[in-house]
Design a protein around this motif. Structure first.
Motif, mmCIF file in Angstrom:
data_model
loop_
_atom_site.group_PDB
_atom_site.id
_atom_site.type_symbol
_atom_site.label_atom_id
_atom_site.label_comp_id
_atom_site.label_asym_id
_atom_site.label_seq_id
_atom_site.Cartn_x
_atom_site.Cartn_y
_atom_site.Cartn_z
ATOM 1 N N GLU A 79 4.590 -43.729 -15.601
ATOM 2 C CA GLU A 79 4.214 -45.026 -16.176
ATOM 3 C C GLU A 79 4.458 -46.157 -15.183
ATOM 4 O O GLU A 79 3.681 -47.125 -15.110
ATOM 5 N N ILE A 80 5.536 -46.042 -14.437
ATOM 6 C CA ILE A 80 5.827 -47.052 -13.422
ATOM 7 C C ILE A 80 4.751 -47.017 -12.344
ATOM 8 O O ILE A 80 4.247 -48.061 -11.905
ATOM 9 N N LEU A 81 4.379 -45.813 -11.925
ATOM 10 C CA LEU A 81 3.367 -45.682 -10.878
ATOM 11 C C LEU A 81 1.993 -46.163 -11.342
ATOM 12 O O LEU A 81 1.190 -46.635 -10.533
ATOM 13 N N PRO A 84 -0.109 -51.621 -12.707
ATOM 14 C CA PRO A 84 -0.672 -52.418 -11.604
ATOM 15 C C PRO A 84 0.200 -53.597 -11.203
ATOM 16 O O PRO A 84 0.003 -54.181 -10.129
ATOM 17 N N ASN A 85 1.164 -53.973 -12.044
ATOM 18 C CA ASN A 85 2.047 -55.093 -11.728
ATOM 19 C C ASN A 85 3.239 -54.675 -10.861
ATOM 20 O O ASN A 85 4.008 -55.529 -10.419
ATOM 21 N N ILE A 86 3.400 -53.374 -10.665
ATOM 22 C CA ILE A 86 4.476 -52.870 -9.808
ATOM 23 C C ILE A 86 3.927 -52.681 -8.398
ATOM 24 O O ILE A 86 2.938 -51.985 -8.193
ATOM 25 N N ASP A 87 4.560 -53.316 -7.425
ATOM 26 C CA ASP A 87 4.103 -53.245 -6.032
ATOM 27 C C ASP A 87 4.791 -52.139 -5.236
ATOM 28 O O ASP A 87 4.185 -51.549 -4.334
ATOM 29 N N ALA A 88 6.059 -51.908 -5.542
ATOM 30 C CA ALA A 88 6.856 -50.958 -4.762
ATOM 31 C C ALA A 88 7.793 -50.193 -5.671
ATOM 32 O O ALA A 88 8.141 -50.662 -6.768
ATOM 33 N N VAL A 89 8.193 -49.004 -5.225
ATOM 34 C CA VAL A 89 9.158 -48.226 -5.999
ATOM 35 C C VAL A 89 10.339 -47.854 -5.123
ATOM 36 O O VAL A 89 10.199 -47.639 -3.910
ATOM 37 N N ALA A 108 -0.477 -43.366 -5.537
ATOM 38 C CA ALA A 108 -0.734 -44.433 -6.514
ATOM 39 C C ALA A 108 -0.823 -45.793 -5.826
ATOM 40 O O ALA A 108 -1.023 -46.821 -6.492
ATOM 41 N N GLY A 109 -0.651 -45.801 -4.502
ATOM 42 C CA GLY A 109 -0.773 -47.052 -3.756
ATOM 43 C C GLY A 109 0.477 -47.907 -3.748
ATOM 44 O O GLY A 109 0.411 -49.090 -3.377
ATOM 45 N N LYS A 110 1.616 -47.330 -4.110
ATOM 46 C CA LYS A 110 2.866 -48.101 -4.138
ATOM 47 C C LYS A 110 3.610 -47.980 -2.812
ATOM 48 O O LYS A 110 3.626 -46.920 -2.181
ATOM 49 N N HIS A 111 4.239 -49.070 -2.396
ATOM 50 C CA HIS A 111 5.161 -49.020 -1.273
ATOM 51 C C HIS A 111 6.394 -48.240 -1.729
ATOM 52 O O HIS A 111 6.798 -48.340 -2.897
ATOM 53 N N VAL A 112 7.004 -47.492 -0.816
ATOM 54 C CA VAL A 112 8.102 -46.609 -1.214
ATOM 55 C C VAL A 112 9.337 -46.811 -0.343
ATOM 56 O O VAL A 112 9.288 -46.638 0.880
ATOM 57 N N ASN A 138 -4.860 -50.932 4.660
ATOM 58 C CA ASN A 138 -3.912 -51.468 3.669
ATOM 59 C C ASN A 138 -3.023 -50.367 3.103
ATOM 60 O O ASN A 138 -2.724 -50.331 1.901
ATOM 61 N N ALA A 139 -2.601 -49.454 3.968
ATOM 62 C CA ALA A 139 -1.776 -48.315 3.548
ATOM 63 C C ALA A 139 -0.434 -48.784 2.991
ATOM 64 O O ALA A 139 0.119 -49.795 3.436
ATOM 65 N N PRO A 140 0.091 -48.044 2.016
ATOM 66 C CA PRO A 140 1.424 -48.374 1.512
ATOM 67 C C PRO A 140 2.480 -48.146 2.582
ATOM 68 O O PRO A 140 2.293 -47.337 3.501
#
Length: 406
Positions: A79-81, A84-89, A108-112, A138-140
C-alpha cells in the motif's frame, strides 16, 4: 559540557518548517532502528517528512505511528508503494526481506534508503543494483544506508592515509551480551542473521575502503555459532583475515555477545616504512617513517571518537644502521566538517548532526539532483556482499540464503 551539548542536540534537534516540495517517506516495518536512523534526522531536515508506516501487525503499526507522530498507517507494505504521495521508502526490515522490498519499491518508482547490509548475499546484490529501472530516465535513487561512512571523522581518517602505503588493517566492533538475545533477528538464519551481517559489515567495509580495493581471498574465518537446531548457522562472533593485493592483510572481528561494558568500535591502520624527506640531515643519512593510525569510535562517532596518530621515525646511515629513532604521538577529532578541515572545511553540517543526519543530507541531495560529497555507489554495495559471502564460505557456515522472491 561540549559532549552533553552535542548529545542533547542529537536527540533534540531544531525543527525548521518543511518546504512545499519536501520528500515524503513511507517506512516498511516498525523497526527499532528507524527513530535513530531516520525519524530524528528528519526533524531537522526541511525537505523530509515521515508520512506513513506499515507493519505486519496493524495495531503495532498504529501504536508506533502515534509514538512517533507519523500521520498515516497503511495495512500493507505494498500500500505504501502504491501511494502516489509517497516519494521514498526506508527499508529497515530483517535482512532476508531487503531484496524483495527494495526491488518492489524501485519498480514502483520510489527512492530507496535501504538498511545495511543491503541484501542477503552477492547474488541478490548483483540483481538489485543492476535493475534496469536504475538506469532509466528519472531513475529512482537507491542507497545502502552505511551511515558511519558519512560522518566527518571517517572522512578525515581516510584522508590521512594513502591506500598504496597501507601494510595492514585491523578493525573490531561489539555489542555486549546483555543487549543481545537469541530471539533477535540477528540469530535467525532464514532471515539472514549472523554477526558478520550485523556489526561485522562495518568492519569489512572499513577494510575495503582503506585498502581501496577488494580482497583476493579470505584466508581464515573463525566463528562461534549456535548449534541448537533452532539458530543453526548463525554466528554470534567471528574473526576473519583477508589477503589484499600485494600480499597485504586485513583482519576484522565482531561479537554480538561481548563484554558487559560497551567498548567503542575501532580500526587501526599500519603503513609500510617509507622514506621521509628531511633536508636537514647530513650527507649519507636518510629518514624513514612508519605510521600507525587508529580511529576509536568507528561506528557512532558523534558520541565519542578520537583519531590517534603514531609516527615511528628512524634515521639511518648508508650501511643501514640506525642513528636515531623516536616516536611522535598526536590525536585529532572531527565532530564537524570544519574540524576535519582541508577539502571538507566548507561542507554543511552541525556538531549535533549524527552520521544518520549526514547520510540523509546526501540522500536528499541526490534525489534533488544536487551534488553529493559522499556516497555508497552500486559497485561498492556489490563488492561489500561479495566480501561477506567470502567470509561465510571460509567459515563453513555458508552464505546467507537467497530470497524466494523473483
Amino acid at each position: 559540557m561540549a559532549l552533553v551539548s552535542r548529545i542533547w542536540g542529537c536527540f533534540n534537534p531544531p525543527t525548521p518548517p518543511k518546504s512545499s516540495d519536501a520528500i515524503r517517506f513511507g517506512v516498511l516495518g516498525a523497526a527499532g532502528i528507524a527513530p535513530l536512523a531516520l525519524f530524528n534526522p528528519a526533524k531537522s531536515h526541511p525537505e523530509v517528512i515521515i508520512q506513513a508506516i506499515s507493519a505486519r501487525d496493524r495495531k503495532k503499526a498504529e501504536e508506533y505511528a502515534k509514538s512517533h507522530s507519523i500521520p498515516e498507517v497503511k495495512d500493507t507494505y505494498q500500500e505504501i508503494l502504491d501511494d502516489p504521495n509517497i516519494d521514498a521508502v526506508f527499508i529497515p526490515l530483517p535482512n532476508g526481506l531487503h531484496f524483495e522490498w527494495a526491488v518492489r519499491a524501485i519498480r514502483a518508482g520510489k527512492h530507496v534508503l535501504l538498511e545495511k547490509p543491503s541484501v542477503s548475499n552477492s547474488t541478490e546484490a548483483e540483481i538489485l543494483f543492476n535493475l534496469p529501472e536504475l538506469d532509466a530516465p528519472n531513475a529512482p535513487v537507491l542507497l545502502e544506508a552505511f551511515h558511519s561512512r558519512f560522518y566527518p571523522s571517517w572522512a578525515l581518517f581516510r584522508s590521512l592515509v594513502e591506500p598504496s602505503e597501507i601494510e595492514h588493517v585491523e578493525t573490531r566492533s561489539m555489542i555486549p551480551w546483555w543487549a543481545s538475545s537469541k530471539d533477535q533477528i540477528h540469530f535467525n538464519y532464514a532471515l539472514s542473521g549472523g554477526s558478520i551481517m550485523a556489526m561485522g559489515t562495518y568492519n569489512l567495509a572499513a577494510l575495503r575502503l582503506l585498502f581501496g580495493e577488494s580482497p583476493e581471498e579470505c584466508l581464515s574465518c573463525d566463528v562461534k555459532a549456535y548449534t541448537d537446531g533452532i539458530h543453526d548457522k548463525c554466528d554470534y562472533e567471528f574473526k576473519a583475515t583477508f589477503r589484499f593485493p600485494g600480499g597485504r592483510t586485513g583482519v576484522a572481528s565482531s561479537t554480538l555477545m561481548g563484554e558487559t561494558i560497551i567498548k567503542p568500535s575501532w580500526v587501526t591502520v599500519t603503513t609500510k616504512q617509507v622514506p621521509f624527506p628531511n633536508v636537514n640531515l647530513p650527507a649519507g643519512q636518510q629518514q624513514f617513517q612508519r605510521r600507525e593510525l587508529t580511529l576509536q569510535g568507528l561506528v557512532h562517532g558523534v558520541f565519542w571518537h578520537r583519531i590517534d596518530i603514531k609516527e615511528m621515525n628512524e634515521i639511518r646511515s648508508k650501511d643501514g644502521s640506525v642513528v636515531k629513532a623516536w616516536t611522535k604521538a598526536t590525536s585529532r577529532k572531527a565532530y564537524t566538517w570544519k574540524e576535519a578541515g582541508g577539502e571538507f572545511a566548507d561542507l554543511p553540517g552541525e556538531a549535533h548532526w549524527m552520521s544518520y543526519r549526514h547520510q540523509l543530507e546526501q540522500f536528499v541531495n541526490r534525489i534533488k539532483g544536487r551534488k553529493t560529497q559522499h556516497w555508497v555507489d552500486r559497485e561498492d554495495s556489490i563488492a561489500q556482499m561479495k566480501m561477506v559471502d567470502m567470509a561465510y564460505e571460509r567459515s563453513g557456515l555458508g552464505p546467507r540464503p537467497a530470497s524466494s522472491f523473483r
